[in-house]
Design a protein around this motif. Sequence first.
Motif, PDB file in Angstrom:
ATOM      1  N   PHE A 249       0.841  -1.207   0.000  1.00 44.24           N
ATOM      2  CA  PHE A 249       0.000   0.000   0.000  1.00 44.24           C
ATOM      3  C   PHE A 249       0.874   1.254   0.000  1.00 44.24           C
ATOM      4  CE2 PHE A 249      -2.258   3.510   1.903  1.00 44.24           C
ATOM      5  CZ  PHE A 249      -3.552   3.414   1.407  1.00 44.24           C
ATOM      6  N   PHE A 250       1.855   1.310   0.900  1.00 42.96           N
ATOM      7  CA  PHE A 250       2.699   2.507   0.993  1.00 42.96           C
ATOM      8  C   PHE A 250       3.583   2.667  -0.244  1.00 42.96           C
ATOM      9  CE2 PHE A 250       2.299   4.811   5.033  1.00 42.96           C
ATOM     10  CZ  PHE A 250       1.319   4.036   5.637  1.00 42.96           C
ATOM     11  N   ASP A 251       4.053   1.522  -0.803  1.00 41.70           N
ATOM     12  CA  ASP A 251       4.847   1.611  -2.042  1.00 41.70           C
ATOM     13  C   ASP A 251       4.027   2.268  -3.146  1.00 41.70           C
ATOM     14  OD1 ASP A 251       7.123   0.542  -1.012  1.00 41.70           O
ATOM     15  OD2 ASP A 251       6.844  -1.469  -1.859  1.00 41.70           O
ATOM     16  N   HIS A 252       2.762   1.901  -3.210  1.00 41.98           N
ATOM     17  CA  HIS A 252       1.900   2.411  -4.280  1.00 41.98           C
ATOM     18  C   HIS A 252       1.452   3.848  -4.000  1.00 41.98           C
ATOM     19  CE1 HIS A 252      -1.135   2.642  -7.356  1.00 41.98           C
ATOM     20  NE2 HIS A 252      -2.113   2.727  -6.479  1.00 41.98           N
ATOM     21  N   VAL A 253       0.918   4.077  -2.815  1.00 37.45           N
ATOM     22  CA  VAL A 253       0.227   5.343  -2.538  1.00 37.45           C
ATOM     23  C   VAL A 253       1.196   6.448  -2.107  1.00 37.45           C
ATOM     24  CG1 VAL A 253      -1.467   6.430  -1.004  1.00 37.45           C
ATOM     25  CG2 VAL A 253      -1.934   4.173  -1.987  1.00 37.45           C
ATOM     26  N   VAL A 254       2.195   6.095  -1.331  1.00 35.76           N
ATOM     27  CA  VAL A 254       3.073   7.103  -0.726  1.00 35.76           C
ATOM     28  C   VAL A 254       4.385   7.243  -1.491  1.00 35.76           C
ATOM     29  CG1 VAL A 254       4.316   7.738   1.378  1.00 35.76           C
ATOM     30  CG2 VAL A 254       2.037   6.696   1.527  1.00 35.76           C
ATOM     31  N   ARG A 255       4.938   6.101  -1.899  1.00 33.73           N
ATOM     32  CA  ARG A 255       6.243   6.145  -2.559  1.00 33.73           C
ATOM     33  C   ARG A 255       6.134   6.027  -4.078  1.00 33.73           C
ATOM     34  NH1 ARG A 255       7.405   3.711   2.593  1.00 33.73           N
ATOM     35  NH2 ARG A 255       6.638   1.656   1.994  1.00 33.73           N
ATOM     36  N   GLY A 256       4.917   5.763  -4.578  1.00 33.71           N
ATOM     37  CA  GLY A 256       4.739   5.554  -6.012  1.00 33.71           C
ATOM     38  C   GLY A 256       4.201   6.788  -6.718  1.00 33.71           C
ATOM     39  N   ARG A 257       4.279   6.725  -8.052  1.00 35.21           N
ATOM     40  CA  ARG A 257       3.820   7.855  -8.867  1.00 35.21           C
ATOM     41  C   ARG A 257       2.584   7.504  -9.694  1.00 35.21           C
ATOM     42  NH1 ARG A 257       9.733   9.270 -11.467  1.00 35.21           N
ATOM     43  NH2 ARG A 257      10.695  10.181  -9.608  1.00 35.21           N
ATOM     44  N   ASP A 258       2.047   6.300  -9.495  1.00 35.50           N
ATOM     45  CA  ASP A 258       0.905   5.895 -10.314  1.00 35.50           C
ATOM     46  C   ASP A 258      -0.389   6.507  -9.782  1.00 35.50           C
ATOM     47  OD1 ASP A 258       2.561   4.390 -11.902  1.00 35.50           O
ATOM     48  OD2 ASP A 258       2.251   2.548 -10.732  1.00 35.50           O
ATOM     49  N   ASP A 259      -1.416   6.448 -10.628  1.00 35.17           N
ATOM     50  CA  ASP A 259      -2.727   6.925 -10.203  1.00 35.17           C
ATOM     51  C   ASP A 259      -3.253   6.098  -9.035  1.00 35.17           C
ATOM     52  OD1 ASP A 259      -3.715   9.212 -11.416  1.00 35.17           O
ATOM     53  OD2 ASP A 259      -4.065   8.162 -13.311  1.00 35.17           O
ATOM     54  N   LEU A 260      -4.016   6.749  -8.175  1.00 33.77           N
ATOM     55  CA  LEU A 260      -4.627   6.058  -7.043  1.00 33.77           C
ATOM     56  C   LEU A 260      -5.961   5.460  -7.482  1.00 33.77           C
ATOM     57  CD1 LEU A 260      -3.973   8.738  -4.266  1.00 33.77           C
ATOM     58  CD2 LEU A 260      -2.557   6.774  -4.918  1.00 33.77           C
ATOM     59  N   ALA A 261      -6.257   4.276  -6.973  1.00 38.44           N
ATOM     60  CA  ALA A 261      -7.527   3.625  -7.304  1.00 38.44           C
ATOM     61  C   ALA A 261      -8.550   3.979  -6.232  1.00 38.44           C
ATOM     62  CB  ALA A 261      -7.324   2.116  -7.393  1.00 38.44           C
ATOM     63  N   CYS A 262      -9.330   5.016  -6.501  1.00 38.65           N
ATOM     64  CA  CYS A 262     -10.274   5.495  -5.488  1.00 38.65           C
ATOM     65  C   CYS A 262     -11.584   4.711  -5.494  1.00 38.65           C
ATOM     66  CB  CYS A 262     -10.574   6.976  -5.710  1.00 38.65           C
ATOM     67  SG  CYS A 262      -9.138   8.029  -5.507  1.00 38.65           S
ATOM     68  N   ALA A 263     -12.016   4.277  -6.688  1.00 38.56           N
ATOM     69  CA  ALA A 263     -13.347   3.670  -6.779  1.00 38.56           C
ATOM     70  C   ALA A 263     -13.493   2.424  -5.903  1.00 38.56           C
ATOM     71  CB  ALA A 263     -13.683   3.373  -8.234  1.00 38.56           C
ATOM     72  N   PRO A 264     -12.526   1.479  -5.936  1.00 36.51           N
ATOM     73  CA  PRO A 264     -12.689   0.296  -5.081  1.00 36.51           C
ATOM     74  C   PRO A 264     -12.713   0.662  -3.597  1.00 36.51           C
ATOM     75  CG  PRO A 264     -10.898  -0.015  -6.672  1.00 36.51           C
ATOM     76  CD  PRO A 264     -11.315   1.412  -6.766  1.00 36.51           C
ATOM     77  N   ALA A 265     -11.921   1.668  -3.213  1.00 35.66           N
ATOM     78  CA  ALA A 265     -11.895   2.073  -1.805  1.00 35.66           C
ATOM     79  C   ALA A 265     -13.249   2.643  -1.395  1.00 35.66           C
ATOM     80  CB  ALA A 265     -10.795   3.103  -1.585  1.00 35.66           C
ATOM     81  N   LEU A 266     -13.802   3.520  -2.240  1.00 38.30           N
ATOM     82  CA  LEU A 266     -15.084   4.141  -1.892  1.00 38.30           C
ATOM     83  C   LEU A 266     -16.222   3.125  -1.922  1.00 38.30           C
ATOM     84  CD1 LEU A 266     -14.465   7.513  -3.705  1.00 38.30           C
ATOM     85  CD2 LEU A 266     -14.969   7.262  -1.267  1.00 38.30           C
ATOM     86  N   ALA A 267     -16.049   2.065  -2.723  1.00 39.96           N
ATOM     87  CA  ALA A 267     -17.089   1.035  -2.771  1.00 39.96           C
ATOM     88  C   ALA A 267     -17.248   0.342  -1.419  1.00 39.96           C
ATOM     89  CB  ALA A 267     -16.753   0.009  -3.858  1.00 39.96           C
ATOM     90  N   THR A 268     -16.177   0.318  -0.619  1.00 40.26           N
ATOM     91  CA  THR A 268     -16.295  -0.349   0.686  1.00 40.26           C
ATOM     92  C   THR A 268     -17.293   0.366   1.593  1.00 40.26           C
ATOM     93  OG1 THR A 268     -14.479   0.889   1.695  1.00 40.26           O
ATOM     94  CG2 THR A 268     -13.908  -1.172   0.606  1.00 40.26           C
ATOM     95  N   ILE A 269     -17.543   1.655   1.335  1.00 37.65           N
ATOM     96  CA  ILE A 269     -18.546   2.366   2.138  1.00 37.65           C
ATOM     97  C   ILE A 269     -19.789   2.686   1.303  1.00 37.65           C
ATOM     98  CG2 ILE A 269     -17.012   3.349   3.885  1.00 37.65           C
ATOM     99  CD1 ILE A 269     -16.899   5.894   2.123  1.00 37.65           C
TER     100      ILE A 269
END
Length: 581
Positions: A433-453
């Motif tokens: 998670f941190f490699d992707h979101v904090v240390r990475g430069r790729d787009d964030l995948a928001c839709a799956p996260a928001l689907a949890t709520i």
Amino acid sequence: MDGPGIRYTVSMPRPATHLLHVTVEIDAPSDTTELRIPVWIPGSYLVREFARHVQDFRATDSLAQPLAWRKTRKDTWLIEAGSAPTIRAEFDYYANELTVRTSHLDSTHVFFNPPNLLPYAPGRTAEPALLTVEAPDGWTVETGLRRCEPGRNVFIASDYDELADCPVHAGPDPVLSFDALGVPHAVATWGRGNLDQERLRNDLQRIVESEAALFDGFPYERFLFILLLTEGTRGGLEHRNSTAVTVPRFSFRPGRSYERVLQLLTHEFFHTWNVKRIQPEGLGDLDYARENYTRSLWVAEGTTEYYTSLLLCRAGLITSERYLEIIGQQMSDLADTPGRLHQSLEEASFDTWIKHYRPDEHTVNSSVSYYLKGAVASLLLDLEIRRQTAGQRSLDDVMRHLWHQYGQAGRSIPDDGYQSAVEAVSPGDWTPFFDHVVRGRDDLACAPALATIGIDVAWRADPNAAETWIGIRTRSEGGRTRVANVLAGGPAWDAGISAGDELLALDGLRLDDSGLDDRLRDYGPGDCVHVAIFRGDELVVVPVTLAKRPATQAILRRNRQATVRQRTMYEGWLRAPWTPG
Ligand SMILES: [Zn+2]
């Protein structure tokens, strides 16, 4: 010798000249004593060279006998103290920049940040210091420093860090006050406008109490808001037991501008914990003479930005509908930033001194704001913790963990301490998670996260803009339209249009000021247009193949078919009942 051996006096005999008079006395100086003015102010990551506002420096002993001195650096005065038991330096400081990180004196008030104008003696910054403020009659002096005795404007700081962290305001305007959970809070105000004192007091009380609920109480004995009403700038700077905020003077009628005031106050107040006490390692032991580096400003600012609107929603000061709009806007702003694919959150944090605080026309293509991406990343982190723990734990628990383990223990946090805190709250390996979101430069995948709520995300192009897109932002300059930014990868970028070009005509017909978008409605994606520009003095015609406007606008809605689990997660997150969207 009684009392602190370092004493400052700030006086203002002629406020309209913007000149503050500063005196510093140091007992038991070494043979050669240096006085140094910070080059930056904590919380605002730019070398600002505050010493440039100093004039008429002189040094004497306590009997007013002149002492030899010389400048040894841009920010440093070396005084030949010899055997003098006390040295006394004094100078004028030109204070005519009204922002939260600078100082401003005029006939109506004074606001000053001690790191702007109070020099420290290297090697003696751990000593207590006394500050006397001599202000005109009728002005109330307010600061986060402890007052030595009631009725006198003499304050004590336990060391230079505390002194530097306590801005001072004095003026004739009213100081509002309220208690929250039995703790006194004050609001020193300045400037005319449409401030509604009663509403602000009530709303601030709800804000500070909702933040105290997150962190189990207040970490100070008194808190001071310094609220400056100005011509239009908006800014805030955080301190341990105070904050300074500037807002446009007519911001206080309920509506979007007042919402921004509340957001600013909520944001700055959240820093009371996050960054001032939950402190990244690089900002723990401050060096005022140079840049101080951290890879964690995405937490200091981004997580703070995430909680800003979330807490306003939890406090009932914005609706859940409005809150979803704000998240959607943040996702949209991020999608509209080509630089998000060129800089990670850690990189953005580390390079803030040369990137975020020194933007240029290419910044949108090369950089990402750790406020903006940090807020979206914090949302994803919160929702992922909730998903992995079936709603039992959240980012709230991480913040409390950081507060208890580091803040209350007086320890600063190493850059990897945030991931460790998440792993303590939600056991597992969070490295991917941190490699992707904090240390990475790729787009964030928001839709799956928001689907949890139970939130659906729909992406669309801005319906108020032309469907055909050229990929530039413009600014108006005296009736002329100039290219402010060329968005990397867009049609204008590919065609070779440059920031700074002056737009003249589209297909041979003059472009009105700001009429570009309207003209583009007559074309379709794939059409080629000829754009006439002045580049410097030279007339150039550039063929541009237009494209379809990208779908960068995120619309968030509650899913009518959301499961009970999704609804429960949503209600735990917002502390508000699920209502059909
Ligand atoms: Zn901030």
